[in-house]
Design an enzyme around this catalytic site. Structure first.
Site, PDB file in Angstrom:
ATOM      1  N   SER A  53      31.249  58.071   6.516  1.00 46.39           N
ATOM      2  CA  SER A  53      30.992  59.418   6.112  1.00 46.39           C
ATOM      3  C   SER A  53      32.511  60.372   6.438  1.00 46.39           C
ATOM      4  CB  SER A  53      29.855  60.069   7.105  1.00 46.39           C
ATOM      5  OG  SER A  53      29.615  61.376   7.139  1.00 46.39           O
ATOM      6  N   LYS A  57      34.569  60.571  -0.336  1.00 45.41           N
ATOM      7  CA  LYS A  57      33.943  59.865  -1.360  1.00 45.41           C
ATOM      8  C   LYS A  57      33.643  61.091  -2.163  1.00 45.41           C
ATOM      9  CE  LYS A  57      30.787  57.942   1.160  1.00 45.41           C
ATOM     10  NZ  LYS A  57      31.393  58.356   2.436  1.00 45.41           N
ATOM     11  N   SER A 125      27.427  53.079   1.394  1.00 44.50           N
ATOM     12  CA  SER A 125      27.098  51.667   1.061  1.00 44.50           C
ATOM     13  C   SER A 125      28.033  50.657   2.066  1.00 44.50           C
ATOM     14  CB  SER A 125      27.311  51.389  -0.264  1.00 44.50           C
ATOM     15  OG  SER A 125      28.675  52.039  -0.802  1.00 44.50           O
TER      16      SER A 125
HETATM   17  N1  LIG Z   1      43.006  63.187   0.929  1.00 44.97           N
HETATM   18  C1  LIG Z   1      41.570  63.456   1.002  1.00 44.97           C
HETATM   19  N2  LIG Z   1      40.857  62.963   0.219  1.00 44.97           N
HETATM   20  C2  LIG Z   1      39.470  63.516   0.298  1.00 44.97           C
HETATM   21  N3  LIG Z   1      38.990  64.214   1.043  1.00 44.97           N
HETATM   22  C3  LIG Z   1      39.970  64.802   1.908  1.00 44.97           C
HETATM   23  C4  LIG Z   1      41.227  64.415   1.791  1.00 44.97           C
HETATM   24  N4  LIG Z   1      41.859  65.072   3.043  1.00 44.97           N
HETATM   25  C5  LIG Z   1      41.007  65.976   3.407  1.00 44.97           C
HETATM   26  N5  LIG Z   1      39.674  65.873   2.794  1.00 44.97           N
HETATM   27  C6  LIG Z   1      38.487  66.471   3.250  1.00 44.97           C
HETATM   28  O1  LIG Z   1      37.671  65.498   3.926  1.00 44.97           O
HETATM   29  C7  LIG Z   1      36.513  65.998   3.853  1.00 44.97           C
HETATM   30  C8  LIG Z   1      35.531  64.649   3.064  1.00 44.97           C
HETATM   31  O2  LIG Z   1      34.392  64.979   2.845  1.00 44.97           O
HETATM   32  P1  LIG Z   1      33.309  64.480   1.762  1.00 44.97           P
HETATM   33  O3  LIG Z   1      31.932  65.237   1.902  1.00 44.97           O
HETATM   34  O4  LIG Z   1      33.994  64.243   0.475  1.00 44.97           O
HETATM   35  O5  LIG Z   1      33.116  62.915   2.488  1.00 44.97           O
HETATM   36  P2  LIG Z   1      31.897  61.875   2.111  1.00 44.97           P
HETATM   37  O6  LIG Z   1      32.983  60.592   2.190  1.00 44.97           O
HETATM   38  O7  LIG Z   1      31.333  62.086   0.856  1.00 44.97           O
HETATM   39  O8  LIG Z   1      31.063  61.691   3.313  1.00 44.97           O
HETATM   40  P3  LIG Z   1      29.383  61.562   3.356  1.00 44.97           P
HETATM   41  O9  LIG Z   1      29.430  59.832   3.122  1.00 44.97           O
HETATM   42  O10 LIG Z   1      29.084  61.872   4.710  1.00 44.97           O
HETATM   43  O11 LIG Z   1      28.814  62.069   2.235  1.00 44.97           O
HETATM   44  C9  LIG Z   1      36.406  67.087   2.794  1.00 44.97           C
HETATM   45  O12 LIG Z   1      36.165  68.310   3.662  1.00 44.97           O
HETATM   46  C10 LIG Z   1      37.703  67.168   2.223  1.00 44.97           C
HETATM   47  O13 LIG Z   1      38.046  68.301   1.856  1.00 44.97           O
HETATM   48 MG   LIG Z   2      29.415  62.473   0.159  1.00 48.22          MG
END
Ligand SMILES: Nc1ncnc2c1ncn2[C@@H]1O[C@H](COP(=O)(O)OP(=O)(O)OP(=O)(O)O)[C@@H](O)[C@H]1O
Ligand SMILES: [Mg+2]
Length: 216
Positions: A53, A57, A125
């Protein structure tokens, strides 16, 4: 009680278990996925984003989908949070429910591949076996496991939804990385180190990989 479904619910054995192959016969269709994909000038594929999380992603998958759209590709993004609002709103976060969550999404992704689409799946996942099962639903060259590799300390520092704070306070149980395991991919098709690449650079890398593999 002649109805096999009622008999099965009552715990009796049935000649044809409900939901099994039994009386349910697959109906072949004249049009296949390659015809549907050809019309869209692409090869149907799944980009399966996995990671903790807060790993990035959803952020990266969203940027990839925009790039695909600009190139004229036909895609759909299945995002974990959004799917839990509808199709999977009956599921929680126990290991069993996480497995079912991923199983259903794998089946939906397969349907979308049959429709000829480039499908982006952004779900934590956490378990290898479930990701393997999702891959097994598809042809070998259709499935791309994208490991959004972000160390726990970095994801926790970002904490975009405040979930880690809640998990540390004990207000959220079964939180991946805290009190529920995450099994990193051993041989992902694409690995993104989000401490080295910006989200935009990561999205460009994924699109380049798809193009080099001849999918788009
Ligand atoms: N290099 C990077 N790549 C992706 N996201 C980044 C990066 N650097 C900083 N971030 C920040 O990290 C956060 C990632 O959040 P995101 O909601 O995309 O995560 P997720 O993997 O979808 O989590 P979840 O499983 O809870 O849905 C965002 O706020 C994004 O702006
Ligand atoms: Mg997400």
């Amino acid at each position: 009680m002649n109805d096999p479904l009622l008999r099965a619910r009552a715990g009796e054995s049935t000649a044809h278990p409900p939901g099994g192959a039994g009386d349910i016969v697959w109906h072949p269709t004249a049009l296949g996925k390659s015809a549907r994909a050809q019309q869209k000038r692409q090869k149907a594929s799944v980009l399966w984003f996995t990671g903790l999380s807060g790993a990035g992603k959803s952020t990266i998958a969203d940027l990839v989908e925009q790039r695909l759209h600009w190139r004229g590709c036909h895609s759909f993004l299945l995002d974990g949070d959004n799917v839990r609002h509808g199709l999977n709103k009956d599921l929680g976060f126990s290991d069993q429910d996480r497995v079912e969550n991923v199983r259903r999404v794998g089946e939906v992704a397969k349907l979308m591949v049959d429709a000829g689409l480039i499908v982006l799946v952004a779900f934590i996942s956490p378990f290898r076996a479930e990701r393997r099962a999702a891959r097994a639903l598809l042809e070998e060259d259709e499935f791309f496991e994208v490991y959004v590799d972000t160390p726990l300390v970095v994801a926790e520092e970002r904490d975009p939804k405040g979930l880690y704070r809640k998990a540390r306070r004990g207000e959220l149980k079964h939180f991946t990385g805290i009190d529920s395991p995450y099994e990193p991919p051993e041989r992902p098709d694409i690995r993104i180190d989000t401490t080295a690449l910006t989200a935009r650079e990561a999205a460009d890398l994924v699109v380049r990989h798809l193009a080099q593999a001849g999918r788009i």
